[in-house]
Motif scaffolding. Structure first.
Motif, PDB file in Angstrom:
ATOM      1  N   ASP A  24       0.972  -0.909   0.110  1.00 32.81           N
ATOM      2  CA  ASP A  24       0.381   0.324   0.371  1.00 32.81           C
ATOM      3  C   ASP A  24       1.301   1.485   0.188  1.00 32.81           C
ATOM      4  O   ASP A  24       0.675   2.512  -0.663  1.00 32.81           O
ATOM      5  N   ALA A  25       1.746   1.334   0.971  1.00 34.29           N
ATOM      6  CA  ALA A  25       2.715   2.504   0.810  1.00 34.29           C
ATOM      7  C   ALA A  25       4.143   2.469  -0.596  1.00 34.29           C
ATOM      8  O   ALA A  25       3.513   3.765  -0.505  1.00 34.29           O
ATOM      9  N   ALA A  26       4.091   1.427  -1.357  1.00 37.63           N
ATOM     10  CA  ALA A  26       4.939   1.367  -1.401  1.00 37.63           C
ATOM     11  C   ALA A  26       3.800   2.041  -3.073  1.00 37.63           C
ATOM     12  O   ALA A  26       4.499   3.015  -4.443  1.00 37.63           O
ATOM     13  N   ALA A  27       2.562   1.967  -3.077  1.00 36.39           N
ATOM     14  CA  ALA A  27       1.856   2.160  -4.753  1.00 36.39           C
ATOM     15  C   ALA A  27       1.109   4.217  -4.375  1.00 36.39           C
ATOM     16  O   ALA A  27       1.335   4.317  -5.333  1.00 36.39           O
ATOM     17  N   LEU A  28       0.990   4.511  -2.920  1.00 29.30           N
ATOM     18  CA  LEU A  28       0.215   5.998  -2.901  1.00 29.30           C
ATOM     19  C   LEU A  28       1.283   6.728  -3.946  1.00 29.30           C
ATOM     20  O   LEU A  28       1.100   7.920  -4.647  1.00 29.30           O
ATOM     21  N   PRO A  29       3.142   7.004  -3.742  1.00 28.89           N
ATOM     22  CA  PRO A  29       3.773   7.822  -3.960  1.00 28.89           C
ATOM     23  C   PRO A  29       3.780   7.676  -5.878  1.00 28.89           C
ATOM     24  O   PRO A  29       3.619   8.526  -6.552  1.00 28.89           O
ATOM     25  N   LEU A  30       3.788   6.435  -6.039  1.00 29.49           N
ATOM     26  CA  LEU A  30       3.668   6.570  -7.913  1.00 29.49           C
ATOM     27  C   LEU A  30       2.332   6.645  -8.342  1.00 29.49           C
ATOM     28  O   LEU A  30       2.115   7.499 -10.024  1.00 29.49           O
ATOM     29  N   VAL A  31       1.452   6.530  -7.375  1.00 23.69           N
ATOM     30  CA  VAL A  31      -0.158   6.821  -8.531  1.00 23.69           C
ATOM     31  C   VAL A  31      -0.226   7.778  -8.351  1.00 23.69           C
ATOM     32  O   VAL A  31      -0.622   8.379  -8.891  1.00 23.69           O
ATOM     33  N   ALA A  32       0.176   8.285  -7.532  1.00 21.49           N
ATOM     34  CA  ALA A  32      -0.284  10.281  -6.978  1.00 21.49           C
ATOM     35  C   ALA A  32       0.892  10.940  -8.326  1.00 21.49           C
ATOM     36  O   ALA A  32       0.613  12.133  -8.909  1.00 21.49           O
ATOM     37  N   ALA A  33       2.453  10.272  -8.341  1.00 23.44           N
ATOM     38  CA  ALA A  33       2.641  10.713  -9.639  1.00 23.44           C
ATOM     39  C   ALA A  33       2.538  10.555 -11.045  1.00 23.44           C
ATOM     40  O   ALA A  33       2.852  11.157 -11.921  1.00 23.44           O
ATOM     41  N   LEU A  34       1.701   9.396 -11.134  1.00 29.82           N
ATOM     42  CA  LEU A  34       1.412   9.314 -12.677  1.00 29.82           C
ATOM     43  C   LEU A  34      -0.112   9.804 -12.972  1.00 29.82           C
ATOM     44  O   LEU A  34       0.325  10.522 -14.421  1.00 29.82           O
ATOM     45  N   LEU A  35      -0.994  10.152 -11.701  1.00 33.26           N
ATOM     46  CA  LEU A  35      -2.040  11.270 -12.417  1.00 33.26           C
ATOM     47  C   LEU A  35      -1.568  12.399 -12.187  1.00 33.26           C
ATOM     48  O   LEU A  35      -1.441  13.263 -12.433  1.00 33.26           O
ATOM     49  N   ALA A  36      -0.494  13.192 -12.066  1.00 36.40           N
ATOM     50  CA  ALA A  36       0.150  14.880 -12.091  1.00 36.40           C
ATOM     51  C   ALA A  36       0.593  14.636 -13.009  1.00 36.40           C
ATOM     52  O   ALA A  36       0.327  15.916 -13.848  1.00 36.40           O
TER      53      ALA A  36
ATOM     54  N   THR B 291      -5.902   5.212  -1.634  1.00 36.67           N
ATOM     55  CA  THR B 291      -4.769   5.087  -2.614  1.00 36.67           C
ATOM     56  C   THR B 291      -5.817   3.821  -3.842  1.00 36.67           C
ATOM     57  O   THR B 291      -4.591   4.591  -4.542  1.00 36.67           O
ATOM     58  N   GLY B 292      -6.857   3.202  -3.977  1.00 39.02           N
ATOM     59  CA  GLY B 292      -6.856   2.815  -4.549  1.00 39.02           C
ATOM     60  C   GLY B 292      -7.832   3.766  -5.341  1.00 39.02           C
ATOM     61  O   GLY B 292      -8.438   3.005  -6.728  1.00 39.02           O
ATOM     62  N   PHE B 293      -8.418   4.615  -5.032  1.00 36.74           N
ATOM     63  CA  PHE B 293      -9.326   5.725  -5.609  1.00 36.74           C
ATOM     64  C   PHE B 293      -8.281   6.185  -6.386  1.00 36.74           C
ATOM     65  O   PHE B 293      -8.857   6.948  -7.820  1.00 36.74           O
ATOM     66  N   LEU B 294      -7.321   6.616  -5.956  1.00 36.66           N
ATOM     67  CA  LEU B 294      -6.023   7.740  -7.108  1.00 36.66           C
ATOM     68  C   LEU B 294      -5.402   6.828  -7.777  1.00 36.66           C
ATOM     69  O   LEU B 294      -5.679   7.350  -9.138  1.00 36.66           O
ATOM     70  N   ALA B 295      -5.811   5.381  -7.699  1.00 32.63           N
ATOM     71  CA  ALA B 295      -5.466   4.193  -9.122  1.00 32.63           C
ATOM     72  C   ALA B 295      -6.218   4.553  -9.332  1.00 32.63           C
ATOM     73  O   ALA B 295      -6.084   4.198 -11.385  1.00 32.63           O
ATOM     74  N   LEU B 296      -7.496   4.569  -9.254  1.00 23.98           N
ATOM     75  CA  LEU B 296      -8.617   3.925 -10.270  1.00 23.98           C
ATOM     76  C   LEU B 296      -8.371   5.653 -11.136  1.00 23.98           C
ATOM     77  O   LEU B 296      -8.820   5.730 -12.644  1.00 23.98           O
ATOM     78  N   ALA B 297      -7.831   6.834 -10.669  1.00 27.57           N
ATOM     79  CA  ALA B 297      -8.332   8.131 -11.035  1.00 27.57           C
ATOM     80  C   ALA B 297      -7.052   8.008 -12.287  1.00 27.57           C
ATOM     81  O   ALA B 297      -7.878   8.683 -13.260  1.00 27.57           O
ATOM     82  N   VAL B 298      -6.215   7.419 -11.902  1.00 25.85           N
ATOM     83  CA  VAL B 298      -5.119   7.056 -12.809  1.00 25.85           C
ATOM     84  C   VAL B 298      -5.475   6.714 -14.032  1.00 25.85           C
ATOM     85  O   VAL B 298      -5.716   7.293 -14.937  1.00 25.85           O
ATOM     86  N   VAL B 299      -6.375   5.140 -14.460  1.00 23.46           N
ATOM     87  CA  VAL B 299      -6.919   4.558 -15.117  1.00 23.46           C
ATOM     88  C   VAL B 299      -7.983   5.311 -16.386  1.00 23.46           C
ATOM     89  O   VAL B 299      -8.154   5.635 -17.326  1.00 23.46           O
ATOM     90  N   ALA B 300      -8.436   6.485 -15.175  1.00 29.49           N
ATOM     91  CA  ALA B 300     -10.223   7.132 -16.127  1.00 29.49           C
ATOM     92  C   ALA B 300      -9.272   7.688 -16.981  1.00 29.49           C
ATOM     93  O   ALA B 300     -10.008   8.178 -17.999  1.00 29.49           O
ATOM     94  N   SER B 301      -7.866   8.705 -16.313  1.00 30.34           N
ATOM     95  CA  SER B 301      -7.189  10.160 -17.207  1.00 30.34           C
ATOM     96  C   SER B 301      -6.998   9.427 -18.305  1.00 30.34           C
ATOM     97  O   SER B 301      -6.439  10.292 -19.479  1.00 30.34           O
TER      98      SER B 301
END
Length: 539
Positions: free
Chosen positions: A245-257, A296-306
């Protein structure tokens, strides 16, 4: 100064958000404030992940590197090292670990590096659990000495929950600001060039492995500074930093940014942290999954949707009309290295891949400085394979068949990087870049990302880029393919100017008619067998 001005909007946003966050402790109890501190600490790993993603090294290790810094700082502090020095030691250890991660995974593509970084995280977590006498294992390492401020006369003020929160916030803001400026400033264009096209960057002498080590080292320093300070603010460091979980959050945030960079990545990570650490628990959510995993999961879904929206928004921009070059106006082509003797190849054989069949056998080829020689053959005859084999020689530069410039860089940055690699000073590189942009009909596109240019404009830009490297020999893989008549005339004029400047030029094309007006001699490749080359005079 130019880089700082380009970063100014993001830095202003960062300052405004920092002021808002700084005022929040007055409305929160100590337990909630401790949770908010943990959420703000996510900013460092997210900003580090943003610059790593821009450099083509998407990591799942940023949170683990922050945890590493926390453990090293905590162990040092428990053994009597003062807080400032222990935090510095933890931050430095994270930086070294990040650079080592780059070196060990240097031969991997982005996807494999992502998997490799996750394995490193899992290995780090296992190491934490394997030495409970040192790390505290599942219970965590603590109690750690709290953050403190010297008051003079030997007195020290130990910071409470609110004080620790403000120190973590200050360190996070500084780290995100530094990451933002660095990504736009001196090393930033080089990092983004490597991330956009590693092979092209290597051919442009940008030393990708060195850039990647710099990027992950800096990213780890930004993450580690937050991790070390947050550990002392909390009084404990736990193996949760090494969880998926901790590993995913920074990367997902960076990908969405995305291109918005470290400020946006840090902001998204902090928002997800506040949701997972403060808001959802306050609302009574108990899981499963955990509140932080859900955020974090909601953030990952936002990446896919974007993703579809990003593809739709990557339209091409038009270039200025191409005007014929005035004969009295010299092209801004730097002279090749002194002492050039051209290209001399003897008995060269080349295969498709390490174990593929030989496509070229026994090549003898001589091209003197100032000459243009053609290489003709149908698709599959070995033109590209041959050029890549020759390109390994010193002083030889290859113009690739596709694309142009570095996708992660602007047109001006691309040309400045090339000019700097060719030996120009920063001031000379800026002048040459501006001259080339004007001659290529791209004067108003200096701040445009290369991958937003039309195909013809990218090919023109690529010709300028390789010539700014000051090649002794220039190998061109189908430089005229896909160009309209005006663009062909311009590309031909540039190649003729390069030869006039003393460069030995080899042009590979599948169409013989494309070379008739460009060179009086060419070499023919047969498609059905390895070929011994024989120059054929033009008729």
């Amino acid at each position: 100064m130019v880089a700082v001005r380009r970063s100014l909007p993001g830095l202003v946003v960062l300052a405004v958000v920092a002021v808002v966050l700084a005022a929040m402790p007055a409305a929160l109890s100590d337990p909630r404030l401790a949770d908010l501190t943990a959420a703000v600490a996510f900013a460092g790993p997210a900003a580090g992940a943003a610059i790593a993603v821009a450099a083509g090294r998407p990591p799942l290790a940023m949170a683990a590197l922050a945890g590493t810094a926390g453990y090293v700082s905590g162990i040092a502090a428990i053994h009597g090292v003062g807080i400032p020095l222990s935090v510095a030691a933890g931050t430095g250890a994270a930086g070294v670990a990040g650079a080592l991660l780059a070196f060990v995974g240097g031969g991997l593509d982005a996807a494999r590096f992502l998997a490799f970084s996750l394995l490193a995280v899992l290995g780090g977590g296992a190491a934490v659990l394997a030495y409970p006498s040192v790390t505290g294992a599942e219970a965590g390492l603590g109690p750690l000495p709290r953050l403190s401020l010297p008051l003079g006369g030997g007195d020290v003020a130990v910071l409470g929950t609110a004080g620790g929160y403000h120190v973590v916030l200050a360190v996070a803001v500084i780290g995100v600001g530094v990451a933002t400026v660095l990504l736009a400033a001196g090393p930033g264009p080089r990092w983004r060039a490597v991330g956009g096209d590693r092979e092209r960057a290597a051919m442009a002498r940008l030393r990708p492995l060195r850039s990647e080590a710099e990027v992950l080292g800096v990213a780890a320093l930004v993450a580690g500074s937050c991790g070390a300070v947050a550990a002392h603010a909390a009084g404990v460091v736990t193996p949760s930093a090494f969880s998926p979980d901790a590993a995913a959050l920074p990367l997902v945030a960076a990908l969405l940014a995305g291109p918005a960079g470290p400020v946006a990545a840090a902001g998204l990570a902090v928002v997800a942290g506040i949701a997972g650490q403060v808001a959802l628990p306050a609302a009574g959510y108990t899981g499963p999954p955990s509140a932080q995993a859900l955020a974090t999961g909601f953030l990952a879904l936002a990446v896919v949707a974007s993703l579809p929206l990003r593809r739709a928004g990557r339209g091409r921009v038009a270039a200025q009309p191409i005007t014929a070059a005035r004969s009295a106006e010299a092209w801004p082509i730097p002279a090749p290295a002194s002492g050039s003797t051209g290209l001399h190849v003897r008995d060269l054989s080349a295969s498709a891949g390490r174990s593929g069949p030989p496509l070229v056998v026994g090549l003898d080829l001589d091209v003197v400085p100032g000459a243009i020689h053609g290489l003709v053959g149908p698709n599959g005859s070995g033109k590209t394979t041959l050029l890549r084999a020759i390109a390994r020689r010193p002083g030889v530069v290859l113009l690739p068949q596709h694309g142009g410039g570095f996708p992660g860089c602007t047109t001006a940055e691309t040309l400045r990087l090339a000019a700097r690699a060719g030996g120009c000073s920063p001031a000379e590189a800026a002048i040459l870049a501006d001259e080339w942009l004007a001659r290529l009909g791209l004067a108003d596109r200096g701040a445009t990302l290369c991958d937003r240019l039309a195909a013809g404009a990218r090919r023109r830009l690529e010709l300028a880029r390789v010539l700014l490297l000051r090649p002794v020999v220039l190998l061109c893989d189908e430089p005229l393919a896909g160009l309209d008549d005006a663009e062909r005339q311009l590309a031909t004029a540039i190649l003729e100017a390069a030869a006039a400047a003393g460069v030995a030029v080899v042009v590979a094309e599948h169409d013989l008619l494309s070379l008739v007006s460009l060179t009086p001699t060419w070499t023919v490749l047969e498609a059905d067998a390895p070929t011994v080359f024989t120059p054929v005079p033009a008729t």
